[in-house]
Each structure stands twice: as structure tokens, then as C-alpha cells.
Design an enzyme around this catalytic site. Structure first.
Site, PDB file in Angstrom:
ATOM      1  N   GLU A 133      40.940  85.292  43.470  1.00  0.00           N
ATOM      2  CA  GLU A 133      39.511  85.260  43.820  1.00  0.00           C
ATOM      3  C   GLU A 133      38.790  84.306  42.878  1.00  0.00           C
ATOM      4  O   GLU A 133      38.672  84.570  41.690  1.00  0.00           O
ATOM      5  CB  GLU A 133      38.924  86.679  43.722  1.00  0.00           C
ATOM      6  N   LYS A 134      38.291  83.191  43.408  1.00  0.00           N
ATOM      7  CA  LYS A 134      37.728  82.120  42.579  1.00  0.00           C
ATOM      8  C   LYS A 134      36.418  82.471  41.896  1.00  0.00           C
ATOM      9  O   LYS A 134      35.946  81.726  41.056  1.00  0.00           O
ATOM     10  CB  LYS A 134      37.554  80.854  43.413  1.00  0.00           C
ATOM     11  N   HIS A 135      35.793  83.583  42.228  1.00  0.00           N
ATOM     12  CA  HIS A 135      34.507  83.938  41.637  1.00  0.00           C
ATOM     13  C   HIS A 135      34.608  84.811  40.387  1.00  0.00           C
ATOM     14  O   HIS A 135      33.659  84.933  39.642  1.00  0.00           O
ATOM     15  CB  HIS A 135      33.637  84.658  42.675  1.00  0.00           C
ATOM     16  N   HIS A 154      26.944  75.439  46.951  1.00  0.00           N
ATOM     17  CA  HIS A 154      27.785  76.568  46.543  1.00  0.00           C
ATOM     18  C   HIS A 154      28.196  76.369  45.090  1.00  0.00           C
ATOM     19  O   HIS A 154      29.044  75.531  44.793  1.00  0.00           O
ATOM     20  CB  HIS A 154      29.016  76.624  47.462  1.00  0.00           C
ATOM     21  N   HIS A 175      36.340  76.634  41.737  1.00  0.00           N
ATOM     22  CA  HIS A 175      35.118  76.922  42.479  1.00  0.00           C
ATOM     23  C   HIS A 175      34.462  75.589  42.839  1.00  0.00           C
ATOM     24  O   HIS A 175      34.493  74.654  42.054  1.00  0.00           O
ATOM     25  CB  HIS A 175      34.169  77.770  41.618  1.00  0.00           C
ATOM     26  N   CYS A 197      27.302  83.623  41.502  1.00  0.00           N
ATOM     27  CA  CYS A 197      27.462  82.561  42.499  1.00  0.00           C
ATOM     28  C   CYS A 197      26.255  82.616  43.426  1.00  0.00           C
ATOM     29  O   CYS A 197      25.865  83.699  43.876  1.00  0.00           O
ATOM     30  CB  CYS A 197      28.755  82.789  43.293  1.00  0.00           C
ATOM     31  N   HIS A 235      27.781  84.097  46.811  1.00  0.00           N
ATOM     32  CA  HIS A 235      28.592  85.313  46.825  1.00  0.00           C
ATOM     33  C   HIS A 235      28.210  86.347  45.777  1.00  0.00           C
ATOM     34  O   HIS A 235      28.912  87.338  45.614  1.00  0.00           O
ATOM     35  CB  HIS A 235      30.076  84.941  46.707  1.00  0.00           C
TER      36      HIS A 235
END
Length: 118
Positions: free
Chosen positions: A16-18, A49, A43, A106, A109
Site C-alpha cells: 500500500e503506497k500510502h 494526487h 506515490h 494524501c 486517500h
């Protein structure tokens, strides 16, 4: 209505890149903390974004609350093809063990967290 704490997400940073990745080294009464979003999966960090900020906390063992030890804002999201890389280094002095946490935001997100016990 949701409480703010109910909106914080977490996950495996490798998938999960966040999720902020934490690397913590304890040596001679100092904690060297690196927090980064997008270590394994980069990211995008574009105007549309991006990671807006990362905050780093330390909660000493036996302490009632976490202490904010760093707050970092990323402001370059493509202007003149300059992009912020959401990565920070933070050093604190302490002889105590405890928990290091990072919280990132983010713009699409929301809030993401990770923690590491020291």
C-alpha cells in the site's frame, strides 16, 4: 458522524503506497527516525494526487500521550517539473524505549499511519 481517529487507515507498506514506512535506529541515547511514503511502491506526488504532509510522534514507555517530534509539509507538486519526495529524517534524544509513529496525509486517500515499537 465519524471521529477523526476512525478515518485513519493503515496497512502493509510493501503493498500500500500510502502507508508511511519507518526506519528507526537507537544509538547512544538518540533515535534516528526516517519516515517515507512510497518506499516500495512510489506515490505519484503530482498536483492531482500527492502527499501533503508527514508527522512523526514518539510515545515514551509509560508515557500517557505521544509527543509530536516532527511535522513536515511537502509543497512542490509539479510546478516547473519540481516534485517533493515525501521522506523525512528526524533525530531525538531519549534514553527511553517506546513507540515511534508516523501519520501521513494524501490529498485523495486521506490519513495513513504506521508505528514501530523501540
Amino acid at each position: 458522524m465519524k471521529k477523526l481517529t476512525e478515518t485513519v487507515q493503515s496497512g502493509d507498506w510493501k503493498n500500500e503506497k500510502h502507508v508511511p514506512v519507518l526506519h528507526v535506529e537507537k544509538k547512544d541515547g538518540e533515535l534516528k527516525i526516517k519516515a517515507e511514503v512510497g518506499e516500495e511502491i512510489e506515490h505519484p506526488n503530482t498536483l492531482e494526487h500527492h502527499i501533503e504532509w508527514i508527522k512523526v510522534f514518539f510515545q515514551p514507555e509509560g508515557g500517557k500521550f505521544p509527543i509530536e517530534v516532527g511535522s513536515y509539509r511537502f509543497c512542490a507538486h509539479g510546478e516547473e517539473e519540481v516534485y517533493s519526495k515525501p521522506m523525512v529524517d528526524c533525530h531525538i534524544k531519549t534514553e527511553k524505549g517506546g513507540v515511534v509513529s508516523a501519520l501521513s496525509y494524501c490529498n485523495i486517500h486521506g490519513l495513513w499511519e504506521n508505528a514501530q515499537e523501540i
